[in-house]
Design a protein around this motif. Structure first.
Motif, PDB file in Angstrom:
ATOM      1  N   THR A 148       0.860  -1.180   0.000  1.00 42.62           N
ATOM      2  CA  THR A 148       0.000   0.000   0.000  1.00 42.62           C
ATOM      3  C   THR A 148       0.895   1.227   0.000  1.00 42.62           C
ATOM      4  O   THR A 148       1.596   1.494   0.973  1.00 42.62           O
ATOM      5  N   VAL A 149       0.893   1.962  -1.101  1.00 40.63           N
ATOM      6  CA  VAL A 149       1.775   3.133  -1.209  1.00 40.63           C
ATOM      7  C   VAL A 149       1.018   4.451  -1.050  1.00 40.63           C
ATOM      8  O   VAL A 149       1.621   5.514  -1.014  1.00 40.63           O
ATOM      9  N   ALA A 150      -0.304   4.404  -0.959  1.00 36.94           N
ATOM     10  CA  ALA A 150      -1.108   5.604  -0.725  1.00 36.94           C
ATOM     11  C   ALA A 150      -2.296   5.226   0.144  1.00 36.94           C
ATOM     12  O   ALA A 150      -2.949   4.211  -0.096  1.00 36.94           O
ATOM     13  N   GLN A 151      -2.570   6.040   1.153  1.00 35.11           N
ATOM     14  CA  GLN A 151      -3.661   5.734   2.076  1.00 35.11           C
ATOM     15  C   GLN A 151      -4.274   7.025   2.585  1.00 35.11           C
ATOM     16  O   GLN A 151      -3.568   8.010   2.841  1.00 35.11           O
ATOM     17  N   VAL A 152      -5.594   7.034   2.706  1.00 29.51           N
ATOM     18  CA  VAL A 152      -6.289   8.209   3.234  1.00 29.51           C
ATOM     19  C   VAL A 152      -5.870   8.428   4.683  1.00 29.51           C
ATOM     20  O   VAL A 152      -5.789   7.483   5.465  1.00 29.51           O
ATOM     21  N   LEU A 189      -1.660   9.958   2.459  1.00 25.73           N
ATOM     22  CA  LEU A 189      -0.294   9.705   2.872  1.00 25.73           C
ATOM     23  C   LEU A 189       0.331   8.798   1.822  1.00 25.73           C
ATOM     24  O   LEU A 189      -0.217   7.747   1.496  1.00 25.73           O
ATOM     25  N   THR A 190       1.460   9.225   1.252  1.00 25.36           N
ATOM     26  CA  THR A 190       2.137   8.425   0.232  1.00 25.36           C
ATOM     27  C   THR A 190       3.520   8.028   0.728  1.00 25.36           C
ATOM     28  O   THR A 190       4.122   8.715   1.563  1.00 25.36           O
ATOM     29  N   SER A 191       4.019   6.919   0.214  1.00 27.97           N
ATOM     30  CA  SER A 191       5.306   6.414   0.668  1.00 27.97           C
ATOM     31  C   SER A 191       5.962   5.605  -0.437  1.00 27.97           C
ATOM     32  O   SER A 191       5.281   4.981  -1.254  1.00 27.97           O
ATOM     33  N   ALA A 192       7.315   5.642  -0.471  1.00 23.06           N
ATOM     34  CA  ALA A 192       8.045   4.831  -1.448  1.00 23.06           C
ATOM     35  C   ALA A 192       7.962   3.352  -1.100  1.00 23.06           C
ATOM     36  O   ALA A 192       8.057   2.493  -1.973  1.00 23.06           O
ATOM     37  N   GLY A 193       7.781   3.046   0.194  1.00 22.59           N
ATOM     38  CA  GLY A 193       7.579   1.682   0.639  1.00 22.59           C
ATOM     39  C   GLY A 193       6.138   1.485   1.058  1.00 22.59           C
ATOM     40  O   GLY A 193       5.314   2.392   0.958  1.00 22.59           O
ATOM     41  N   SER A 194       5.810   0.299   1.525  1.00 19.87           N
ATOM     42  CA  SER A 194       4.442   0.017   1.930  1.00 19.87           C
ATOM     43  C   SER A 194       4.093   0.792   3.195  1.00 19.87           C
ATOM     44  O   SER A 194       4.853   0.792   4.174  1.00 19.87           O
TER      45      SER A 194
END
Length: 228
Positions: A148-152, A189-194
């Motif tokens: 999951t690289v993007a989450q509300v 929220l975005t991230s290069a990893g999970s």
């Protein structure tokens, strides 16, 4: 495929075909011959509105790749001043993807061999592990969960204390702790990893459908695992 050209009269010639287009991608190959006038390719939707148009010079070919909205479309080709049997042709192809399987490197550790030394000069006992299968010797590795690289963004304060919208007085729009109602412009929220831990088995997010265990001089055993 359709074509149009000289048929004994040196005038403008037209041909068309109606095709039901689905969600697939399509290729349209149009070519105009050496003699006579220009060629034209027109695409009309079910309301007879033009959605694509291409003009071709002599001895010119064009390929269009399109994803039209599903529906019925009319494809029309026109040859100006048709002469000498050289006209305009149209071929329509549906592009369908094909699934391929290859081995690729992923992170993590797995056992390849275990060597037991007798310590008394007897041959070592070597246990080897193979995770591949099939005529192409492909890995049976399975990813248990997708990263999951993007989450509300979520906040327990919103969930516990702001259950009533101050403007609309609606209740329940923050039940999940999200600061905005679903369907509106959300903060992510975005991230290069999970962002969150992936599904795993025995600590690893990679599992195997088939494992072959072989021992020197003792044959082998095959274990199958349900990874659904």
């Amino acid at each position: 495929s359709i074509s149009v050209g000289y048929d004994g009269g040196q005038t403008t010639k037209t041909a068309s075909v109606v095709v039901a287009i689905d969600y697939h991608q399509y290729a349209f190959d149009v070519s105009n011959g050496n003699y006579g006038g220009a060629g034209h390719f027109n695409v009309y939707d079910s309301n007879n509105a033009i959605v694509d148009q291409v003009n071709l010079n002599n001895n010119q070919s064009v390929e269009l790749i399109r994803n039209y909205t599903p529906g019925n479309y009319k494809f029309e080709i026109i040859k100006d001043n048709a002469y000498g049997g050289s006209g305009v042709s149209l071929s329509i192809y549906q592009l369908a993807g094909s699934a391929t399987s290859t081995n690729t490197m992923v992170g993590g550790l797995r056992i390849k061999t275990i060597t037991q030394s007798s310590g008394n000069g007897s041959p070592d006992m070597v246990t080897s592990y193979n995770y591949n299968d099939g005529p192409s010797n492909l890995s049976t590795g399975v990813l248990f969960g997708k990263p999951t690289v993007a989450q509300v963004l979520r906040n327990d304060i919103d969930k516990n204390y702001y259950s009533v919208d101050p403007n609309t007085h609606q209740t329940g729009i923050y039940d999940n702790g999200c600061p905005v109602a679903p369907g509106s412009t959300l903060s992510y929220l975005t991230s290069a990893g999970s962002v969150r831990a992936m599904s795993s088995s025995q600590g690893s997010h990679i599992g195997y459908k088939k494992v072959t265990v072989a021992q020197t001089g003792r044959g082998y055993s095959v274990s199958m695992f349900n990874t659904d």
